[in-house]
Design a protein around this motif. Structure first.
Motif: not given
Length: 274
Positions: A176-195
């Motif tokens: 009902p509401v979007g994602m939030d940085i406090h519980w998003d995946h680190v994978n999505r927050l920091c893009s470790p496969c790109l950086i």
């Protein structure tokens, strides 16, 4: 001591890279401002820090402010100054050339935390204390969607979300509401496969990892990572034991789905299955 810490870093980066090459086909994608929007820049010591909430980020920002000469000691910096003062630049604020120059020449680091503990820590902070953003925005939506016979008061304020309801929201593909940085995946927050991060620290070994990192970048000798707990300081930190108490409220299938939800973070950062 340094030698073993170098080895630990090598191992963490190896696991991260192997996981990326195994699961991610997109690791040659173009890096956009979106990918670097969570990265803070410290130009004096040439540090890029990807912010992962609930893994020491407030204190890391304090350290960056001291490195940058914006404060003389981490103790002098209030919580609101850290998060709302806009003293630190973000990488997405630079132009294409500025972004790439820093990515190629600065020391890039991130700090992570066991995914379930990080999740419980975020839940306790945002839903078990008065909060004039998370209760009306997330709380209301969560209660009205997942609580049967919710009281008018609960629907009006959005306060009192239960952990089980929060997990229902998290696992719902039609949230009902979007994602939030406090519980998003680190994978999505920091893009470790790109950086390609140079340093991967863990909350569980924070003091050792943080001070090793400060040693590596040549930080002033007297600067150490602060030990204090930033918010609700009279409350016990979220531990493995506390995390287990929260997860005990869930059904076995909800626990399994929660693990599946954070599967990539568990794998990439080598945390064992709870």
């Amino acid at each position: 001591k340094w030698k073993s810490l170098y080895q630990i870093q090598g191992e963490r980066k190896r696991i991260m890279r192997e996981t990326c090459s195994k699961y991610k086909s997109n690791n040659r994608r173009i890096i956009t401002p979106y990918h670097v929007s969570r990265i803070f820049v410290e130009d004096k010591y040439r540090v890029l820090y990807c912010e992962v909430p609930k893994a020491g980020c407030s204190n890391w920002k304090r350290v960056l402010m001291v490195l940058n000469g914006l404060a003389s000691s981490t103790k002098d910096i209030q919580h609101n100054t850290v998060h709302y003062g806009n003293y630190l630049k973000r990488l997405d604020g630079f132009d294409h050339k500025g972004i790439y120059h820093r990515l190629n020449t600065y020391t890039k680091m991130l700090f992570i935390r066991e995914p379930f503990e990080k999740l419980v820590s975020a839940f306790r902070d945002k839903f078990e204390h008065p909060n004039n953003y998370y209760h009306p925005v997330f709380g209301k939506a969560i209660i009205s969607r997942y609580r049967v016979n919710a009281t008018r008061e609960a629907l009006r304020t959005g306060s009192g979300v239960k952990f089980k309801e929060f997990i229902q929201y998290l696992l719902d593909v039609h949230r009902p509401v979007g994602m939030d940085i406090h519980w998003d995946h680190v994978n999505r927050l920091c893009s470790p496969c790109l950086i390609d991060y140079d340093f991967v620290g863990k909350f569980e070994s924070m003091e050792e990892d943080a001070n090793f990192f400060l040693h590596l970048i040549g930080a002033p000798q007297n600067l150490t990572f602060p030990k204090f707990k930033d918010r609700h300081s009279n409350e016990e930190r979220t531990t493995t034991k506390i995390t287990q108490q929260y997860f005990a409220q869930l059904s076995p299938s909800q626990r399994q789905q929660s693990y599946d939800f954070y599967y990539m973070d568990y794998l990439m950062f080598n945390y064992s299955k709870p």
